[in-house]
Design a protein around this motif. Structure first.
Motif, PDB file in Angstrom:
ATOM      1  N   THR A 153       0.256  -8.629   5.002  1.00 22.70           N
ATOM      2  CA  THR A 153      -0.108 -10.043   4.892  1.00 22.70           C
ATOM      3  C   THR A 153      -1.234 -10.381   5.852  1.00 22.70           C
ATOM      4  OG1 THR A 153       2.153 -10.610   4.249  1.00 22.70           O
ATOM      5  CG2 THR A 153       0.762 -12.397   5.060  1.00 22.70           C
ATOM      6  N   ALA A 154      -1.156  -9.865   7.080  1.00 22.76           N
ATOM      7  CA  ALA A 154      -2.200 -10.117   8.065  1.00 22.76           C
ATOM      8  C   ALA A 154      -3.533  -9.519   7.632  1.00 22.76           C
ATOM      9  CB  ALA A 154      -1.787  -9.550   9.420  1.00 22.76           C
ATOM     10  N   ALA A 155      -3.489  -8.422   6.880  1.00 17.97           N
ATOM     11  CA  ALA A 155      -4.718  -7.790   6.393  1.00 17.97           C
ATOM     12  C   ALA A 155      -5.315  -8.532   5.200  1.00 17.97           C
ATOM     13  CB  ALA A 155      -4.448  -6.339   6.015  1.00 17.97           C
ATOM     14  N   GLY A 156      -4.609  -9.528   4.678  1.00 18.53           N
ATOM     15  CA  GLY A 156      -5.130 -10.330   3.575  1.00 18.53           C
ATOM     16  C   GLY A 156      -4.889  -9.740   2.210  1.00 18.53           C
ATOM     17  N   VAL A 157      -3.693  -9.153   2.004  1.00 18.59           N
ATOM     18  CA  VAL A 157      -3.403  -8.543   0.718  1.00 18.59           C
ATOM     19  C   VAL A 157      -3.422  -9.581  -0.406  1.00 18.59           C
ATOM     20  CG1 VAL A 157      -0.896  -8.797   0.935  1.00 18.59           C
ATOM     21  CG2 VAL A 157      -1.829  -6.945  -0.470  1.00 18.59           C
ATOM     22  N   HIS A 158      -3.143 -10.835  -0.085  1.00 15.65           N
ATOM     23  CA  HIS A 158      -3.167 -11.893  -1.110  1.00 15.65           C
ATOM     24  C   HIS A 158      -4.597 -12.226  -1.540  1.00 15.65           C
ATOM     25  CE1 HIS A 158       0.686 -12.494   1.022  1.00 15.65           C
ATOM     26  NE2 HIS A 158       1.134 -12.820  -0.167  1.00 15.65           N
ATOM     27  N   ARG A 159      -5.573 -11.929  -0.647  1.00 14.14           N
ATOM     28  CA  ARG A 159      -6.965 -12.280  -0.936  1.00 14.14           C
ATOM     29  C   ARG A 159      -7.814 -11.061  -1.302  1.00 14.14           C
ATOM     30  NH1 ARG A 159      -5.967 -13.928   4.204  1.00 14.14           N
ATOM     31  NH2 ARG A 159      -7.598 -12.521   4.959  1.00 14.14           N
ATOM     32  N   GLY A 160      -7.276  -9.860  -1.113  1.00 15.09           N
ATOM     33  CA  GLY A 160      -8.063  -8.653  -1.308  1.00 15.09           C
ATOM     34  C   GLY A 160      -8.232  -8.277  -2.766  1.00 15.09           C
ATOM     35  N   ARG A 161      -9.152  -7.341  -2.995  1.00 18.95           N
ATOM     36  CA  ARG A 161      -9.388  -6.855  -4.369  1.00 18.95           C
ATOM     37  C   ARG A 161      -8.815  -5.463  -4.575  1.00 18.95           C
ATOM     38  NH1 ARG A 161     -15.746  -5.047  -5.006  1.00 18.95           N
ATOM     39  NH2 ARG A 161     -15.984  -4.014  -2.997  1.00 18.95           N
ATOM     40  N   THR A 162      -8.768  -4.659  -3.478  1.00 16.10           N
ATOM     41  CA  THR A 162      -8.309  -3.280  -3.616  1.00 16.10           C
ATOM     42  C   THR A 162      -7.583  -2.851  -2.343  1.00 16.10           C
ATOM     43  OG1 THR A 162     -10.210  -2.741  -5.015  1.00 16.10           O
ATOM     44  CG2 THR A 162      -9.006  -0.902  -4.077  1.00 16.10           C
ATOM     45  N   VAL A 163      -6.531  -2.067  -2.538  1.00 16.28           N
ATOM     46  CA  VAL A 163      -5.843  -1.405  -1.426  1.00 16.28           C
ATOM     47  C   VAL A 163      -5.979   0.100  -1.630  1.00 16.28           C
ATOM     48  CG1 VAL A 163      -3.624  -0.943  -0.316  1.00 16.28           C
ATOM     49  CG2 VAL A 163      -4.211  -3.267  -0.994  1.00 16.28           C
ATOM     50  N   ILE A 164      -6.454   0.777  -0.597  1.00 11.96           N
ATOM     51  CA  ILE A 164      -6.542   2.237  -0.615  1.00 11.96           C
ATOM     52  C   ILE A 164      -5.559   2.752   0.422  1.00 11.96           C
ATOM     53  CG2 ILE A 164      -8.030   4.247  -0.321  1.00 11.96           C
ATOM     54  CD1 ILE A 164     -10.421   2.478  -0.946  1.00 11.96           C
ATOM     55  N   THR A 165      -4.515   3.407  -0.023  1.00 12.84           N
ATOM     56  CA  THR A 165      -3.502   3.888   0.912  1.00 12.84           C
ATOM     57  C   THR A 165      -3.601   5.406   1.013  1.00 12.84           C
ATOM     58  OG1 THR A 165      -1.120   4.058   1.340  1.00 12.84           O
ATOM     59  CG2 THR A 165      -1.794   3.748  -0.958  1.00 12.84           C
ATOM     60  N   THR A 166      -3.835   5.880   2.248  1.00 12.82           N
ATOM     61  CA  THR A 166      -4.124   7.302   2.471  1.00 12.82           C
ATOM     62  C   THR A 166      -3.115   7.954   3.413  1.00 12.82           C
ATOM     63  OG1 THR A 166      -5.545   6.897   4.406  1.00 12.82           O
ATOM     64  CG2 THR A 166      -6.584   6.757   2.235  1.00 12.82           C
ATOM     65  N   LEU A 167      -1.923   7.381   3.519  1.00  9.78           N
ATOM     66  CA  LEU A 167      -0.925   7.947   4.420  1.00  9.78           C
ATOM     67  C   LEU A 167      -0.550   9.360   3.976  1.00  9.78           C
ATOM     68  CD1 LEU A 167       1.499   4.917   4.979  1.00  9.78           C
ATOM     69  CD2 LEU A 167      -0.629   5.472   6.143  1.00  9.78           C
ATOM     70  N   PRO A 168      -0.205  10.235   4.921  1.00 10.02           N
ATOM     71  CA  PRO A 168       0.151  11.610   4.542  1.00 10.02           C
ATOM     72  C   PRO A 168       1.504  11.728   3.855  1.00 10.02           C
ATOM     73  CG  PRO A 168       0.386  11.300   6.912  1.00 10.02           C
ATOM     74  CD  PRO A 168      -0.240  10.053   6.379  1.00 10.02           C
ATOM     75  N   GLU A 169       2.346  10.676   3.942  1.00 14.72           N
ATOM     76  CA  GLU A 169       3.671  10.734   3.320  1.00 14.72           C
ATOM     77  C   GLU A 169       3.667   9.961   2.009  1.00 14.72           C
ATOM     78  OE1 GLU A 169       3.284   8.951   6.172  1.00 14.72           O
ATOM     79  OE2 GLU A 169       3.612  10.469   7.718  1.00 14.72           O
ATOM     80  N   ASP A 170       4.147  10.598   0.941  1.00 17.62           N
ATOM     81  CA  ASP A 170       4.218   9.943  -0.364  1.00 17.62           C
ATOM     82  C   ASP A 170       5.146   8.730  -0.335  1.00 17.62           C
ATOM     83  OD1 ASP A 170       2.446  11.731  -1.347  1.00 17.62           O
ATOM     84  OD2 ASP A 170       3.809  12.700  -2.765  1.00 17.62           O
ATOM     85  N   ALA A 171       6.226   8.820   0.436  1.00 16.83           N
ATOM     86  CA  ALA A 171       7.187   7.715   0.481  1.00 16.83           C
ATOM     87  C   ALA A 171       6.531   6.448   1.013  1.00 16.83           C
ATOM     88  CB  ALA A 171       8.390   8.096   1.337  1.00 16.83           C
ATOM     89  N   GLY A 172       5.740   6.583   2.076  1.00 14.85           N
ATOM     90  CA  GLY A 172       5.042   5.416   2.626  1.00 14.85           C
ATOM     91  C   GLY A 172       4.032   4.848   1.662  1.00 14.85           C
TER      92      GLY A 172
END
Length: 344
Positions: free
Chosen positions: A173-192
């Motif tokens: 929420t602090a990163a502005g997920v409600h206002r963003g256009r794209t999220v790129i998630t690169t965590l090494p764990e699939d679960a996360g």
């Protein structure tokens, strides 16, 4: 509350409590002297402050035994608190914590004003490559990272970041997920990455999610969770290594486009709006190649992909053009595509 806010609050937690206690002692002493000694509020405040500062002017003194007892309590507690607050404030100034706090607040202010931006979850090996390309493309983005080492690098490079866990709702929420256009998630764990995908789609169903997976068999699971694109670095690396052995020249050319920021050739996606000057024109009349030195690779129309379209193909509103060419020419083409037709 995002972790970055927690960090700067924690810096001031102890001195802030001490300052509040000091104010409480001053206020309590003023009210006590007013009630016990019959002093006016200003005289009572003066006596309290003088007692804490151990100045001892002697112009105003308590006359009752109870008033003197209050004065002793104020001197003992007030002097300790006053000394602690001053020494802590001086220490924070010397160590630069104050500037860090204001720097974080300024950064949070910038993040809060981002719109239609990209959120990168993780600044590890894969995340670094994503950050490099976004920074080169001057695309607005913010990074979520909890490891102190990458955070220091982000801070040094002047990149907007939030120090926290990307799997937590408050951090996204602090990163502005409600206002963003794209999220790129690169965590090494699939679960996360899976949890982030589900959370982002829950907060903002229209946001595009690009997710990394270490297990190609998990791609179907990510798609079911709402991911728009699922990337397997291992699969891509294997395919690229095989192509490098079979078609080395082609791979070298693509690698030059991707990895060398000084190369001016680029790929771009251009959407034809309803009132575009190119709408309803045949490809041969568009001037894509003659005027802009660009190559139209494909047209995506209603989930159908038209590869290497014919010169007679008409460009329709809503078409997504995949074009390739010099970066400056692509910028000029984008302006042409978004330009409105002159009314007849």
């Amino acid at each position: 509350m995002p972790a970055s806010e927690v960090n700067w609050l924690s810096l001031f937690k102890s001195p802030f409590i001490a300052l509040m206690a000091l104010i409480f002692v001053i206020t309590g002493g003023m009210l006590a002297f007013h009630q016990l000694e019959g002093m006016g509020y200003f005289d009572a405040l003066w006596l309290t402050v003088v007692s804490i500062a151990t100045v001892g002017y002697g112009d105003i003194v308590p006359h009752t035994a109870t008033g003197r007892t209050v004065a002793m309590v104020i001197i003992v507690s007030g002097v300790a608190l006053f000394t602690y607050v001053l020494s802590t404030l001086f220490l924070y100034l010397m160590e630069g914590h104050i500037s860090n706090v204001w720097g974080i607040k300024r950064m949070m202010h910038k993040i809060n004003h981002l719109h239609n931006h990209i959120i990168v979850c993780g600044a590890g090996r894969v995340g670094k490559e994503v950050i490099t390309h976004l920074k080169h493309g001057k695309i607005p983005f913010v990074v979520i990272e909890k490891d102190p080492a990458p955070i220091e690098t982000l801070k040094t490079d002047g990149i907007l970041y939030i120090a926290g866990d990307a799997t937590e709702d408050r951090t996204l929420t602090a990163a502005g997920v409600h206002r963003g256009r794209t999220v790129i998630t690169t965590l090494p764990e699939d679960a996360g990455n899976l949890f982030i995908t589900i959370t982002c789609k829950d907060f903002n169903p229209d946001i595009r999610v690009v997710v990394r997976t270490n297990r190609p068999e998990s791609m179907v699971r990510f798609k079911r969770a709402g991911a728009d694109h699922v990337i397997s670095p291992a699969a891509i690396a294997g395919n690229r290594m095989a192509l490098a052995a079979i078609k080395p020249a082609s791979v070298a050319f693509v690698q030059t486009l991707i990895e060398k920021p000084d190369v001016s050739l680029d790929l771009e996606e251009l959407l034809i709006p309803q009132n575009s000057s190119l709408a309803y024109k045949e490809l041969r009349q568009s001037g894509l190649r003659e005027k802009f030195s660009t190559q139209l690779l494909a047209i995506i129309r209603n989930e159908q992909t038209i590869v290497t379209p014919e010169p007679s193909e008409k460009l329709l509103p809503g078409d997504l053009l995949i074009v390739f060419g010099p970066s400056d020419k692509l910028t000029a083409l984008e302006a042409e595509v978004t330009a409105s037709q002159n009314p007849e």
